[in-house]
Design an enzyme around this catalytic site. Structure first.
Site, PDB file in Angstrom:
ATOM      1  CE  LYS A 159      -4.006   1.903   2.482  1.00 25.35           C
ATOM      2  NZ  LYS A 159      -4.936   2.141   1.379  1.00 25.35           N
TER       3      LYS A 159
HETATM    4  C1  LIG Z   1      -6.619   0.445  -3.918  1.00 26.16           C
HETATM    5  C2  LIG Z   1      -7.333  -0.110  -2.738  1.00 26.16           C
HETATM    6  N1  LIG Z   1      -7.931  -1.313  -2.834  1.00 26.16           N
HETATM    7  C3  LIG Z   1      -8.592  -1.857  -1.808  1.00 26.16           C
HETATM    8  C4  LIG Z   1      -8.687  -1.195  -0.592  1.00 26.16           C
HETATM    9  C5  LIG Z   1      -9.427  -1.832   0.535  1.00 26.16           C
HETATM   10  O1  LIG Z   1      -8.508  -2.274   1.514  1.00 26.16           O
HETATM   11  P1  LIG Z   1      -8.893  -2.337   3.043  1.00 26.16           P
HETATM   12  O2  LIG Z   1     -10.112  -3.165   3.154  1.00 26.16           O
HETATM   13  O3  LIG Z   1      -7.716  -2.987   3.671  1.00 26.16           O
HETATM   14  O4  LIG Z   1      -9.117  -0.959   3.496  1.00 26.16           O
HETATM   15  C6  LIG Z   1      -8.087   0.048  -0.438  1.00 26.16           C
HETATM   16  C7  LIG Z   1      -8.161   0.765   0.827  1.00 26.16           C
HETATM   17  O5  LIG Z   1      -7.217   0.858   1.514  1.00 26.16           O
HETATM   18  C8  LIG Z   1      -7.387   0.602  -1.527  1.00 26.16           C
HETATM   19  O6  LIG Z   1      -6.816   1.799  -1.430  1.00 26.16           O
END
Ligand SMILES: Cc1ncc(COP(=O)(O)O)c(C=O)c1O
Length: 322
Positions: A159
């Site tokens: 991330k």
């Molecule tokens: C690109 C992306 N995909 C999916 C998610 C969903 O991830 P999470 O459930 O860990 O927040 C996020 C959010 O953080 C994101 O930025």
């Protein structure tokens, strides 16, 4: 919504006033996008404030840092404790949690090795990401003309701030065209995810979601929803999905820390199912919101209470008496 500009931010081990949480313009992160971060939520439950899946978020933060050869100055346990301390210090009952690890100030050049790896934790109040109404009525979205990054370019399991350049293009394009979100395909043309959320489809009572190999961020809400769906007796398949499955799905919904579980009402102006929240989406929302709000027992141990003690004792005694 603009920040209130008050409260404390944790920076490299100290709590500083919001107004003083500054970095230099020559910091590496500003020029080269060299940061990894998390987005988690803390909820106000009857047993006190509780963070949802905090350990999983902190694990992903340290995984992201490892992929980018960053070694945070504090270990994962210390950073987790710092999140809880910062919530207590700010006296938030519920908030969004943003820990970030970034390359700081020393020299500038693509090679970041001479720059410190700094960290910060900031919090703010954040309601329903696509609006409260969307949680019930669903969002109108479009397939984006931007694709997710190809494999072996920008690692999607990290991330990283850099990945959000692509997310911004998807989101801004969708808004400019009058939609509330965009759904990106991967470079092979299969469904990937939204700009900041994962995607699920339902057809004939089976749930489908793109796999990790489809350039998705492996979402923590996605994992939780897969678990909840299986607990409720639904089949869930992680598979490469063609775009057109969106148009013939009975239901579709986004999941993520920000959007929680938000139904999708239409894609490219084609109604999904009956054009309103479907029964499986509603059942998953009900179970998810009951868990995060502390109404349903936290059987998977997903909640971390911010102020242990009385609330946790109450939880244990409730379990002990069962
Ligand atoms: C690109 C992306 N995909 C999916 C998610 C969903 O991830 P999470 O459930 O860990 O927040 C996020 C959010 O953080 C994101 O930025």
């Amino acid at each position: 919504m603009a920040f209130s500009g008050t409260g404390k931010i944790w920076m490299n081990g100290s709590l500083v006033d919001w107004a003083d949480a500054k970095i230099h313009i020559a910091s590496h992160v500003i020029h080269y996008g060299s940061a990894v971060f998390e987005g988690a939520r803390c909820y106000d439950t009857p047993r006190g404030s509780a963070c949802f899946q905090l350990d999983a978020h902190m694990r992903r933060l340290y995984d992201s840092a490892k992929i980018y050869r960053m070694e945070p100055q504090v270990d994962r346990q210390t950073m987790t404790a710092a999140v809880l301390e910062t919530i207590r210090e700010n006296k938030f009952k519920a908030c969004y949690i943003r820990p970030i690890v970034y390359r700081g100030y020393n020299t500038l050049g693509v090679d970041p090795s001479d720059c410190p790896v700094d960290s910060a934790i900031l919090l703010w109040e954040w309601g329903a990401y696509l609006g409260k109404e969307a949680l019930e009525r669903g969002a109108d979205v479009a397939v984006s003309s931007w694709t997710r990054a190809a494999a072996n370019t920008f690692p999607s399991l990290a991330k990283s701030s850099a990945n959000y350049a692509n997310s911004q293009l998807i989101k801004m394009g969708a808004l400019a065209d009058g939609y509330s979100e965009g759904i990106a395909l991967d470079t092979a043309g299969y469904l990937s995810e939204g700009s900041g959320q994962n995607l699920f489809l339902v057809r004939d009572e089976v749930l489908y979601t793109p796999p990790v190999a489809a350039a998705i961020l492996p979402g923590i809400t996605r994992n939780s929803v897969i678990t909840i769906a299986r607990d409720l007796g639904f089949q869930v398949r992680e598979d490469m999905l063609p775009r057109e499955l969106l148009y013939i799905a009975d239901e579709a919904f986004f999941v993520g820390t920000a959007v929680e579980i938000t139904p999708i009402r239409s894609v490219d102006k084609i109604l999904v199912g009956k054009g309103r929240r479907g029964p499986i989406t509603e059942a998953l929302q009900a179970a998810f919101f009951d868990i995060i709000n502390g109404v349903r027992p936290d059987t998977h141990g997903w909640l971390t209470y911010v102020s242990p003690g009385a609330p946790q004792k109450a939880l244990q005694s409730a379990h002990a008496s069962q």
